[in-house]
Scaffold this motif. Structure first.
Motif, PDB file in Angstrom:
ATOM      1  N   TYR A 215      -6.788 -27.801 -38.215  1.00 44.99           N
ATOM      2  CA  TYR A 215      -5.467 -28.368 -37.952  1.00 44.99           C
ATOM      3  C   TYR A 215      -4.387 -27.698 -38.782  1.00 44.99           C
ATOM      4  O   TYR A 215      -3.224 -27.685 -38.409  1.00 44.99           O
ATOM      5  CB  TYR A 215      -5.490 -29.877 -38.219  1.00 44.99           C
ATOM      6  CG  TYR A 215      -6.482 -30.562 -37.346  1.00 44.99           C
ATOM      7  CD1 TYR A 215      -7.739 -30.902 -37.832  1.00 44.99           C
ATOM      8  CD2 TYR A 215      -6.190 -30.831 -36.020  1.00 44.99           C
ATOM      9  CE1 TYR A 215      -8.660 -31.495 -37.001  1.00 44.99           C
ATOM     10  CE2 TYR A 215      -7.113 -31.424 -35.207  1.00 44.99           C
ATOM     11  CZ  TYR A 215      -8.348 -31.756 -35.693  1.00 44.99           C
ATOM     12  OH  TYR A 215      -9.274 -32.342 -34.885  1.00 44.99           O
ATOM     13  N   LEU A 216      -4.778 -27.157 -39.921  1.00 42.01           N
ATOM     14  CA  LEU A 216      -3.790 -26.480 -40.744  1.00 42.01           C
ATOM     15  C   LEU A 216      -3.319 -25.211 -40.053  1.00 42.01           C
ATOM     16  O   LEU A 216      -2.124 -24.948 -39.937  1.00 42.01           O
ATOM     17  CB  LEU A 216      -4.395 -26.128 -42.108  1.00 42.01           C
ATOM     18  CG  LEU A 216      -3.473 -25.311 -43.009  1.00 42.01           C
ATOM     19  CD1 LEU A 216      -2.338 -26.173 -43.494  1.00 42.01           C
ATOM     20  CD2 LEU A 216      -4.235 -24.733 -44.171  1.00 42.01           C
TER      21      LEU A 216
ATOM     22  N   MET B 271      -3.702 -24.391 -36.955  1.00 43.74           N
ATOM     23  CA  MET B 271      -3.499 -24.558 -35.521  1.00 43.74           C
ATOM     24  C   MET B 271      -2.126 -24.101 -35.062  1.00 43.74           C
ATOM     25  O   MET B 271      -1.996 -23.342 -34.101  1.00 43.74           O
ATOM     26  CB  MET B 271      -3.706 -26.027 -35.187  1.00 43.74           C
ATOM     27  CG  MET B 271      -3.654 -26.368 -33.751  1.00 43.74           C
ATOM     28  SD  MET B 271      -4.233 -28.059 -33.535  1.00 43.74           S
ATOM     29  CE  MET B 271      -2.789 -28.969 -34.026  1.00 43.74           C
ATOM     30  N   ILE B 272      -1.086 -24.556 -35.756  1.00 47.12           N
ATOM     31  CA  ILE B 272       0.270 -24.236 -35.308  1.00 47.12           C
ATOM     32  C   ILE B 272       0.598 -22.765 -35.490  1.00 47.12           C
ATOM     33  O   ILE B 272       1.027 -22.111 -34.547  1.00 47.12           O
ATOM     34  CB  ILE B 272       1.299 -25.097 -36.063  1.00 47.12           C
ATOM     35  CG1 ILE B 272       0.912 -26.560 -35.941  1.00 47.12           C
ATOM     36  CG2 ILE B 272       2.674 -24.853 -35.539  1.00 47.12           C
ATOM     37  CD1 ILE B 272       1.517 -27.393 -37.026  1.00 47.12           C
ATOM     38  N   PRO B 273       0.403 -22.220 -36.684  1.00 49.36           N
ATOM     39  CA  PRO B 273       0.690 -20.785 -36.828  1.00 49.36           C
ATOM     40  C   PRO B 273      -0.197 -19.948 -35.917  1.00 49.36           C
ATOM     41  O   PRO B 273       0.245 -18.923 -35.396  1.00 49.36           O
ATOM     42  CB  PRO B 273       0.356 -20.485 -38.293  1.00 49.36           C
ATOM     43  CG  PRO B 273       0.177 -21.759 -38.966  1.00 49.36           C
ATOM     44  CD  PRO B 273      -0.021 -22.820 -37.960  1.00 49.36           C
TER      45      PRO B 273
ATOM     46  N   LEU C 229      -9.370 -29.114 -27.719  1.00 53.40           N
ATOM     47  CA  LEU C 229      -8.024 -29.115 -28.283  1.00 53.40           C
ATOM     48  C   LEU C 229      -7.372 -27.745 -28.209  1.00 53.40           C
ATOM     49  O   LEU C 229      -6.251 -27.604 -27.724  1.00 53.40           O
ATOM     50  CB  LEU C 229      -8.064 -29.587 -29.732  1.00 53.40           C
ATOM     51  CG  LEU C 229      -6.713 -29.553 -30.452  1.00 53.40           C
ATOM     52  CD1 LEU C 229      -5.683 -30.364 -29.702  1.00 53.40           C
ATOM     53  CD2 LEU C 229      -6.861 -30.084 -31.864  1.00 53.40           C
TER      54      LEU C 229
ATOM     55  N   TRP D 221      11.702 -26.181 -38.197  1.00 50.19           N
ATOM     56  CA  TRP D 221      11.552 -25.369 -36.994  1.00 50.19           C
ATOM     57  C   TRP D 221      11.949 -26.158 -35.760  1.00 50.19           C
ATOM     58  O   TRP D 221      11.104 -26.654 -35.022  1.00 50.19           O
ATOM     59  CB  TRP D 221      10.091 -24.939 -36.822  1.00 50.19           C
ATOM     60  CG  TRP D 221       9.639 -23.896 -37.787  1.00 50.19           C
ATOM     61  CD1 TRP D 221       9.655 -23.996 -39.134  1.00 50.19           C
ATOM     62  CD2 TRP D 221       9.099 -22.619 -37.485  1.00 50.19           C
ATOM     63  NE1 TRP D 221       9.153 -22.855 -39.704  1.00 50.19           N
ATOM     64  CE2 TRP D 221       8.792 -21.994 -38.712  1.00 50.19           C
ATOM     65  CE3 TRP D 221       8.822 -21.928 -36.306  1.00 50.19           C
ATOM     66  CZ2 TRP D 221       8.238 -20.722 -38.787  1.00 50.19           C
ATOM     67  CZ3 TRP D 221       8.254 -20.669 -36.392  1.00 50.19           C
ATOM     68  CH2 TRP D 221       7.992 -20.080 -37.622  1.00 50.19           C
TER      69      TRP D 221
ATOM     70  N   LEU E 269      -0.300 -34.953 -37.051  1.00 48.12           N
ATOM     71  CA  LEU E 269       0.047 -33.540 -37.094  1.00 48.12           C
ATOM     72  C   LEU E 269       0.305 -33.012 -35.687  1.00 48.12           C
ATOM     73  O   LEU E 269       1.304 -32.374 -35.405  1.00 48.12           O
ATOM     74  CB  LEU E 269      -1.120 -32.762 -37.735  1.00 48.12           C
ATOM     75  CG  LEU E 269      -0.920 -31.347 -38.240  1.00 48.12           C
ATOM     76  CD1 LEU E 269      -2.128 -30.963 -39.082  1.00 48.12           C
ATOM     77  CD2 LEU E 269      -0.775 -30.352 -37.119  1.00 48.12           C
ATOM     78  N   TYR E 270      -0.646 -33.302 -34.810  1.00 46.55           N
ATOM     79  CA  TYR E 270      -0.538 -32.802 -33.438  1.00 46.55           C
ATOM     80  C   TYR E 270       0.726 -33.317 -32.782  1.00 46.55           C
ATOM     81  O   TYR E 270       1.470 -32.574 -32.155  1.00 46.55           O
ATOM     82  CB  TYR E 270      -1.776 -33.239 -32.647  1.00 46.55           C
ATOM     83  CG  TYR E 270      -1.716 -32.878 -31.188  1.00 46.55           C
ATOM     84  CD1 TYR E 270      -1.322 -33.812 -30.234  1.00 46.55           C
ATOM     85  CD2 TYR E 270      -2.036 -31.599 -30.759  1.00 46.55           C
ATOM     86  CE1 TYR E 270      -1.260 -33.479 -28.898  1.00 46.55           C
ATOM     87  CE2 TYR E 270      -1.977 -31.258 -29.426  1.00 46.55           C
ATOM     88  CZ  TYR E 270      -1.587 -32.197 -28.503  1.00 46.55           C
ATOM     89  OH  TYR E 270      -1.527 -31.872 -27.182  1.00 46.55           O
TER      90      TYR E 270
ATOM     91  N   SER F 181       3.880 -31.777 -34.127  1.00 43.49           N
ATOM     92  CA  SER F 181       4.045 -30.362 -33.792  1.00 43.49           C
ATOM     93  C   SER F 181       4.265 -30.126 -32.311  1.00 43.49           C
ATOM     94  O   SER F 181       5.124 -29.347 -31.926  1.00 43.49           O
ATOM     95  CB  SER F 181       2.801 -29.584 -34.211  1.00 43.49           C
ATOM     96  OG  SER F 181       2.493 -29.856 -35.537  1.00 43.49           O
ATOM     97  N   PHE F 182       3.482 -30.769 -31.478  1.00 47.87           N
ATOM     98  CA  PHE F 182       3.498 -30.400 -30.075  1.00 47.87           C
ATOM     99  C   PHE F 182       4.180 -31.409 -29.166  1.00 47.87           C
ATOM    100  O   PHE F 182       4.382 -31.127 -28.007  1.00 47.87           O
ATOM    101  CB  PHE F 182       2.071 -30.148 -29.579  1.00 47.87           C
ATOM    102  CG  PHE F 182       1.462 -28.927 -30.209  1.00 47.87           C
ATOM    103  CD1 PHE F 182       0.540 -29.059 -31.221  1.00 47.87           C
ATOM    104  CD2 PHE F 182       1.839 -27.662 -29.812  1.00 47.87           C
ATOM    105  CE1 PHE F 182      -0.014 -27.939 -31.821  1.00 47.87           C
ATOM    106  CE2 PHE F 182       1.301 -26.540 -30.404  1.00 47.87           C
ATOM    107  CZ  PHE F 182       0.378 -26.676 -31.406  1.00 47.87           C
TER     108      PHE F 182
ATOM    109  N   MET G  87       7.467 -28.429 -36.090  1.00 51.73           N
ATOM    110  CA  MET G  87       6.314 -27.672 -36.550  1.00 51.73           C
ATOM    111  C   MET G  87       6.271 -27.514 -38.056  1.00 51.73           C
ATOM    112  O   MET G  87       5.198 -27.429 -38.645  1.00 51.73           O
ATOM    113  CB  MET G  87       6.294 -26.311 -35.876  1.00 51.73           C
ATOM    114  CG  MET G  87       6.112 -26.464 -34.389  1.00 51.73           C
ATOM    115  SD  MET G  87       5.431 -24.996 -33.662  1.00 51.73           S
ATOM    116  CE  MET G  87       4.959 -25.619 -32.079  1.00 51.73           C
TER     117      MET G  87
ATOM    118  N   GLY H  74       4.774 -30.628 -39.273  1.00 54.34           N
ATOM    119  CA  GLY H  74       3.359 -30.632 -38.918  1.00 54.34           C
ATOM    120  C   GLY H  74       2.568 -29.763 -39.886  1.00 54.34           C
ATOM    121  O   GLY H  74       1.464 -30.122 -40.303  1.00 54.34           O
ATOM    122  N   ALA H  75       3.135 -28.600 -40.214  1.00 55.49           N
ATOM    123  CA  ALA H  75       2.455 -27.711 -41.151  1.00 55.49           C
ATOM    124  C   ALA H  75       2.282 -28.385 -42.504  1.00 55.49           C
ATOM    125  O   ALA H  75       1.249 -28.229 -43.164  1.00 55.49           O
ATOM    126  CB  ALA H  75       3.236 -26.405 -41.305  1.00 55.49           C
TER     127      ALA H  75
END
Lengths: 283, 310
Positions: free
Chosen positions: A124-125, A127-129, A214, B62, B269-270, B273-274, B279, B282-283
């Motif tokens: 999850y850490l 995931m975004i990057p 996911l 962001w 988090l999800y 972010s989404f 984001m 979330g990070a």
């Protein structure tokens, strides 16, 4: 004397009975799911819950579903991604394991420990990057984005390395004396005799890639590229064909997603158990 | 090959010997690099860089439209004030207590039962393991039904005269329900792990104890449990780490509700972010997860490290 024997038999019988009940409880929901796939949709949620229903078995759900989703397509996509990922994982990580065991180079042990330590980084850490990077590399909305980031696996390195360590050095050394290149040694000599470890990694990787939901949810947009889990979740959240969840179809999709892994599990029982527990027992 | 033997006596070498050693090491590295490069390159791009980028991103804002702005530790300040984060941690802790207790009890019992000589072992093991090899998504779907008003659970408890419950829709019952589902899924799996631990205990210990007059119960408490401790601690650590990463259940079954009682850090988090496209925030949540994973691993090393002393 006979009483003692009877007592022991009774105790054994109770243990066996308790064990059997537990096994049934474990398996019953899955059985229900698979049986429900063949019930007419209105009976899936019926009360009282049962394994069969009026009109059982029927292929109606399957028929309706195949009109809405390209089931074969999603299945093929899942197979493609899972197989490609498994092949890639075997290749990349056995090469690393070979270097870590049969080759000598400065920093070898440190590298292994660092690799193990990276297992702590939660998905999850990154995931975004990772999402950002995958987009920039043009891997968004295609299978490359699913397969390539998944190729490095500390677990695979660990399992394969353990097995490589059991091969005596003489095997490689005598091949080197004969003039074989290291790559040739790996592929033609070491790998063929390491099949048990490779099977464990293969089976665990395949299951992980097949069930993964996911990351594909994030990466894949086009309907044509859906894997089974993606199609399933669209169905379940009522995204296709209206708002109401058609449970019959959800059950069909669930069953189709689960059966391949269950069958694989039946065949490769030992490898599955070894793989899933080795990940735990590695310490 | 003689070349490998040189490396151990580095101190006694002449200057030209040392030069040759350096050459040798460079050569070793060159050969090895073919093998380690694919992994390292892939990992650098898809493992290291994203993790580093995540840390970097957490210091920025962001927004979906407009520019990325540097906001320092504002995301972390917000984290500390964020009620949802606090609730998530409480939920996870609550979940873990039930989950770990339930699984330890059940899987130890199952493992003990399995260690006895029984017929049909293979089939039984398949049935116990099957929940663990099924995808979390499918499990969540099936249990959505089981927890539903007309589902199997309400039907079963009605048979023993308990009133129908709202399960996932009941703020007080939602986490216990998820824990129940997880216990169902994990009991057979962890039983196999504990069974392996059981079987590694030498028979002779039991025999010696029996000769000394120990009863079955005493043997269990004095031999089995202590020697099983490392395995049990391992199981606890594994479940804790996986517990913090709980995502699929809230995503598929409850959306974090009702009243945020099934919210978890990963789902938060999800969503940030989404769905809300925040984001950077979330990070920041992701970093909290990382820190917690490290903390658990460190605590575990300390605790297990002390036990393995015979």
């Amino acid at each position: 004397m006979r009483e003692a024997r009877l007592y022991r038999l009774l105790r054994l019988g109770t243990v066996w009975l308790a064990l059997a009940i537990g096994a049934l409880i474990s398996f019953a929901p899955l059985l229900w799911m698979m049986m429900s796939a063949f019930k007419p949709t209105q009976y899936v949620l019926a009360r009282p819950p049962s394994f069969v229903s009026p009109g059982w078995p029927t292929l109606e759900n399957f028929r309706v579903l195949s009109g809405q989703i390209n089931i074969a397509g999603a299945f093929a996509n899942s197979v493609l991604v899972a197989v490609a990922t498994t092949a890639g994982v075997l290749l990349v990580n056995s090469m690393m394991a070979y270097a870590l065991t049969q080759l000598d180079f400065p920093g070898r042990e440190l590298l292994f420990n660092v690799i193990l330590a990276t297992m702590l980084i939660p998905f999850y850490l990154s995931m975004i990057p990772l999402f950002v990077i995958v987009r920039r590399l043009g891997l968004f909305d295609n299978f490359g984005g699913l397969i390539i980031p998944a190729l490095t696996s500390p677990f695979a390195v660990y399992v394969i390395r353990q097995y490589f360590l059991t091969h005596p050095r003489e095997i490689c050394d005598s091949a080197r004396v004969d003039g074989a290149s290291e790559l040739a040694i790996l592929f033609q000599i070491i790998l063929p005799i390491s099949k048990p470890a490779l099977a464990v990694v293969a089976v665990t990787t395949f299951q992980g890639a097949w069930n993964d939901f996911l990351w594909p949810l994030i990466v894949i947009q086009r309907k044509e590229l859906w894997t089974m889990p993606l199609a399933l979740i669209q169905l379940f959240q009522g995204g296709i064909g209206g708002q109401v969840i058609r449970w019959g179809q959800v059950m069909v999709m669930s069953a189709l997603s689960t059966l391949p892994i269950l069958i694989l599990f039946l065949i490769f029982q030992r490898e599955f158990v070894a793989g899933l527990t080795a990940g735990a027992l590695k310490r | 090959m003689a070349a490998y033997a040189i490396t151990s006596s580095r101190r006694n070498l002449s200057p030209e010997g040392r030069g040759r050693l350096r050459q040798l090491r460079m050569r070793q590295l060159r050969i090895a690099s073919v093998f380690i490069l694919p992994y390292l390159v892939l990992f650098a791009i898809f493992g290291l860089y994203p993790a580093a980028l995540a840390v970097w991103m957490s210091f920025f804002n962001w927004p979906p439209l407009g520019d990325v702005q540097f906001i320092g530790i504002d995301n972390f300040r917000e984290l500390l004030r964020d009620e949802v984060v606090g609730k998530s941690i409480v939920n996870i802790a609550y979940f873990l207590v039930m989950d770990i207790t339930g699984i330890l009890l059940l899987s130890t019992l199952i493992a003990l039962a399995m260690s006895v000589q029984l017929p049909f072992k293979g089939l039984v093991r398949v049935m116990y393991f099957s929940p663990a090899v099924t995808s979390m998504l499918v499990v969540s779907i099936i249990w959505s039904w089981i927890f539903s008003p007309n589902g199997a659970l309400n039907y079963l408890i009605a048979m023993v005269g308990i009133r129908e419950q709202k399960w996932l829709l009941d703020p007080d019952l939602v986490m216990p329900s998820l824990a129940l589902m997880n216990i169902w899924r994990g009991a057979g799996f962890y039983a196999v792990i504990i069974l392996a631990g059981l079987q590694s205990i030498s028979r002779e210990l039991y025999e010696a104890a029996a000769i000394d007059g120990s009863s079955g119960w005493q043997s269990f408490w004095k031999i089995t449990i202590p020697l099983l401790m490392p395995t049990i601690e391992l199981v606890i650590v594994l479940m804790t780490i996986w517990g913090f990463l709980l995502f699929t259940e809230p995503y598929v079954m409850t959306r974090g509700g009702p009243l945020d009682r099934s919210m978890t850090l990963a789902y938060h988090l999800y969503r940030q972010s989404f769905q809300f496209w925040r984001m950077g925030y979330g990070a920041a949540i992701g970093i909290v997860l990382l820190v917690m994973a490290f903390a658990i691993a460190l605590i575990e090393r300390r605790v297990i490290g002390q036990r393995v002393d015979f």
